[in-house]
Write a protein that holds these residues in place. Structure first.
Motif, PDB file in Angstrom:
ATOM      1  N   ILE A 110      54.206  24.134  -2.527  1.00 55.48           N
ATOM      2  CA  ILE A 110      54.026  22.689  -2.339  1.00 55.48           C
ATOM      3  C   ILE A 110      53.748  22.036  -3.681  1.00 55.48           C
ATOM      4  O   ILE A 110      52.935  22.527  -4.460  1.00 55.48           O
ATOM      5  CB  ILE A 110      52.854  22.392  -1.377  1.00 55.48           C
ATOM      6  CG1 ILE A 110      53.146  22.948   0.013  1.00 55.48           C
ATOM      7  CG2 ILE A 110      52.597  20.893  -1.290  1.00 55.48           C
ATOM      8  CD1 ILE A 110      52.019  22.715   0.993  1.00 55.48           C
ATOM      9  N   GLN A 111      54.440  20.910  -3.955  1.00 57.29           N
ATOM     10  CA  GLN A 111      54.159  20.083  -5.117  1.00 57.29           C
ATOM     11  C   GLN A 111      54.045  18.634  -4.655  1.00 57.29           C
ATOM     12  O   GLN A 111      54.801  18.183  -3.789  1.00 57.29           O
ATOM     13  CB  GLN A 111      55.257  20.229  -6.176  1.00 57.29           C
ATOM     14  CG  GLN A 111      55.295  21.603  -6.826  1.00 57.29           C
ATOM     15  CD  GLN A 111      56.501  21.775  -7.736  1.00 57.29           C
ATOM     16  OE1 GLN A 111      57.515  22.280  -7.318  1.00 57.29           O
ATOM     17  NE2 GLN A 111      56.375  21.344  -8.974  1.00 57.29           N
ATOM     18  N   TYR A 112      53.095  17.908  -5.246  1.00 55.89           N
ATOM     19  CA  TYR A 112      52.843  16.521  -4.863  1.00 55.89           C
ATOM     20  C   TYR A 112      53.446  15.605  -5.918  1.00 55.89           C
ATOM     21  O   TYR A 112      53.066  15.649  -7.092  1.00 55.89           O
ATOM     22  CB  TYR A 112      51.341  16.283  -4.697  1.00 55.89           C
ATOM     23  CG  TYR A 112      50.759  17.161  -3.614  1.00 55.89           C
ATOM     24  CD1 TYR A 112      50.779  16.758  -2.281  1.00 55.89           C
ATOM     25  CD2 TYR A 112      50.243  18.416  -3.917  1.00 55.89           C
ATOM     26  CE1 TYR A 112      50.286  17.578  -1.273  1.00 55.89           C
ATOM     27  CE2 TYR A 112      49.749  19.242  -2.922  1.00 55.89           C
ATOM     28  CZ  TYR A 112      49.778  18.818  -1.610  1.00 55.89           C
ATOM     29  OH  TYR A 112      49.290  19.632  -0.615  1.00 55.89           O
ATOM     30  N   LYS A 113      54.419  14.780  -5.495  1.00 59.22           N
ATOM     31  CA  LYS A 113      55.179  13.940  -6.408  1.00 59.22           C
ATOM     32  C   LYS A 113      54.646  12.507  -6.393  1.00 59.22           C
ATOM     33  O   LYS A 113      54.323  11.959  -5.333  1.00 59.22           O
ATOM     34  CB  LYS A 113      56.666  13.938  -6.030  1.00 59.22           C
ATOM     35  CG  LYS A 113      57.319  15.330  -6.092  1.00 59.22           C
ATOM     36  CD  LYS A 113      57.321  15.871  -7.509  1.00 59.22           C
ATOM     37  CE  LYS A 113      58.014  17.208  -7.594  1.00 59.22           C
ATOM     38  NZ  LYS A 113      58.045  17.730  -8.982  1.00 59.22           N
ATOM     39  N   CYS A 114      54.589  11.904  -7.571  1.00 56.68           N
ATOM     40  CA  CYS A 114      54.099  10.528  -7.695  1.00 56.68           C
ATOM     41  C   CYS A 114      55.102   9.550  -7.067  1.00 56.68           C
ATOM     42  O   CYS A 114      56.286   9.568  -7.428  1.00 56.68           O
ATOM     43  CB  CYS A 114      53.880  10.185  -9.166  1.00 56.68           C
ATOM     44  SG  CYS A 114      53.385   8.463  -9.438  1.00 56.68           S
ATOM     45  N   ASP A 123      56.330  11.998   2.574  1.00 53.89           N
ATOM     46  CA  ASP A 123      57.632  11.773   1.957  1.00 53.89           C
ATOM     47  C   ASP A 123      57.647  12.206   0.498  1.00 53.89           C
ATOM     48  O   ASP A 123      58.730  12.403  -0.080  1.00 53.89           O
ATOM     49  CB  ASP A 123      58.009  10.290   2.039  1.00 53.89           C
ATOM     50  CG  ASP A 123      58.230   9.828   3.472  1.00 53.89           C
ATOM     51  OD1 ASP A 123      58.509  10.688   4.331  1.00 53.89           O
ATOM     52  OD2 ASP A 123      58.106   8.615   3.736  1.00 53.89           O
ATOM     53  N   PHE A 124      56.454  12.329  -0.108  1.00 51.16           N
ATOM     54  CA  PHE A 124      56.376  12.657  -1.530  1.00 51.16           C
ATOM     55  C   PHE A 124      55.785  14.049  -1.753  1.00 51.16           C
ATOM     56  O   PHE A 124      55.248  14.346  -2.813  1.00 51.16           O
ATOM     57  CB  PHE A 124      55.549  11.601  -2.272  1.00 51.16           C
ATOM     58  CG  PHE A 124      56.145  10.230  -2.180  1.00 51.16           C
ATOM     59  CD1 PHE A 124      57.203   9.864  -3.002  1.00 51.16           C
ATOM     60  CD2 PHE A 124      55.686   9.320  -1.239  1.00 51.16           C
ATOM     61  CE1 PHE A 124      57.768   8.604  -2.912  1.00 51.16           C
ATOM     62  CE2 PHE A 124      56.245   8.058  -1.145  1.00 51.16           C
ATOM     63  CZ  PHE A 124      57.291   7.696  -1.978  1.00 51.16           C
ATOM     64  N   ILE A 125      55.895  14.892  -0.724  1.00 51.50           N
ATOM     65  CA  ILE A 125      55.474  16.287  -0.846  1.00 51.50           C
ATOM     66  C   ILE A 125      56.730  17.141  -0.900  1.00 51.50           C
ATOM     67  O   ILE A 125      57.515  17.183   0.056  1.00 51.50           O
ATOM     68  CB  ILE A 125      54.581  16.713   0.340  1.00 51.50           C
ATOM     69  CG1 ILE A 125      53.339  15.830   0.403  1.00 51.50           C
ATOM     70  CG2 ILE A 125      54.200  18.178   0.203  1.00 51.50           C
ATOM     71  CD1 ILE A 125      52.435  16.134   1.595  1.00 51.50           C
ATOM     72  N   ALA A 126      56.930  17.818  -2.032  1.00 51.47           N
ATOM     73  CA  ALA A 126      58.104  18.677  -2.208  1.00 51.47           C
ATOM     74  C   ALA A 126      57.740  20.101  -1.818  1.00 51.47           C
ATOM     75  O   ALA A 126      56.691  20.608  -2.207  1.00 51.47           O
ATOM     76  CB  ALA A 126      58.577  18.631  -3.658  1.00 51.47           C
TER      77      ALA A 126
END
Length: 343
Positions: free
Chosen positions: A3-7, A40-43
């Motif tokens: 999991i990566q959290y995108k701005c 929506d902004f969690i990759a």
């Protein structure tokens, strides 16, 4: 699954910020509340099994971890990633205590701590050889314990009195019984085989009023480990850890005697609840005299623990000052008693 959290503003990776308690973007400065962060902004990248290799969503590099790592950073692009399959199911923590001390604050606190060492070498106190400071969530079990103690002791009371030309000593003996119920809540025991148990114990206390329900964004930007020992594995250790507090409490209930001799002490301890919890620790690695010294800092309170190097010259001077002080004290006593002093 990684999991990566995108701005939402610029698409850069976001990490948990200890100062604000939010997900923060280092690139544009945006901050988002963890509770309201949009999915929506969690990759995410899915893996078929719990492998030791994951692929970074940013740069495509392979992230190599050991089997215990649950959060880390990509070695190539620095992206903060959470290995979600290692914090889900039976491996999902119940609670997390977020960092409240940033890396910069941790470094400042450690430098200040180094300067306070009375017996440490002068060049160590300069704190200019910090090799690395790593923020880590360490797995702990928090136990609620119920203790029932049945105690039988003999207490004595002694009285001295004079009658005529004789001095008498009177000793009375008393049977002392206690039937006690003592409860402890949130007793921490670290569950990682990598961590030094004694070092982790010394980091206490934590302020558990700040505990949060576990959410993966708290791990973003930090290293995290999963537990190696479950709550039943560590139950003997937590019982042993609380033995002295139990003895101290029992002793505090028996007063008014000159001496107390315990005849029988039966303590039964049962676990009422255990919660898998991640607690914040800054690990500080310091190079000194061609050796690496490891220190730990409570990521909430800033308390530092570890064994700093000692200066042989300062220790020798300390003992010399004690010996010199004792010599002068004896001479002063001699002067008072004899009316004169000789050196």
């Amino acid at each position: 699954m990684v999991i990566q959290y995108k701005c939402p503003n610029c698409g850069s990776d976001m990490t948990f910020d200890a100062d604000s308690g939010t997900l923060s973007c280092d690139n544009c400065g945006r901050q988002d509340n963890i509770e309201n962060f949009s999915e929506d902004f969690i990759a995410t990248v899915f893996e078929e099994e719990e492998a030791k290799e994951y692929q970074c969503e940013n740069c495509g590099a392979v992230i190599v971890t050991d089997g215990d790592t649950t959060a880390t950073n990509c070695s190539f692009c620095g992206a903060a990633v959470v290995l979600a399959d290692r914090v889900s199911g039976i491996l999902a923590p119940s609670l997390v205590l977020p960092f409240t001390i940033s890396k910069q604050q941790a470094e400042q606190a450690f430098r200040k701590w180094c300067k306070r060492g009375l017996l440490t070498p002068k060049d160590f106190k300069m704190a200019d050889r910090i090799k690395e400071i790593t923020g880590m969530y360490v797995p702990f079990w928090l136990y609620d314990l119920k203790n029932e103690a049945k105690v039988h002791a003999i207490g004595t009371r002694v009285r001295n009195y004079t009658r005529g030309d004789y001095i008498y000593t009177e000793t009375k003996y008393y049977d002392v019984y206690r039937d006690l119920r003592i409860d402890f809540s949130r007793v921490p025991v670290d569950a990682s085989e990598k961590m030094d148990d004694a070092l982790m114990d010394k980091l206490e206390p934590y302020q558990y009023s700040d505990l949060k329900d576990f959410k993966t964004p708290y791990l973003a930007g930090y290293i995290a480990e999963k537990y190696n020992y479950d709550a039943e594995d560590l139950l003997p250790r937590v019982k042993d850890k609380m033995r002295k507090p139990l003895d101290d409490y029992i002793r505090s209930t028996i007063s008014g005697y000159h001496s107390v001799n315990y005849k029988d002490k039966n303590i039964r301890t049962a676990k009422t609840k255990s919660l898998y919890t991640l607690l914040p620790v800054w690990m500080v690695y310091y190079d000194y005299e061609q050796a690496e010294h490891i220190f730990a800092m409570n990521g909430q309170t800033g308390k530092v623990v570890g064994k700093p190097p000692l200066s042989k010259a300062k220790i020798a001077g300390w003992f010399a000052s004690i010996a010199g002080g004792s010599f002068i004290l004896m001479k002063i006593i001699s002067f008072i008693v004899t009316g004169g002093i000789n050196f």
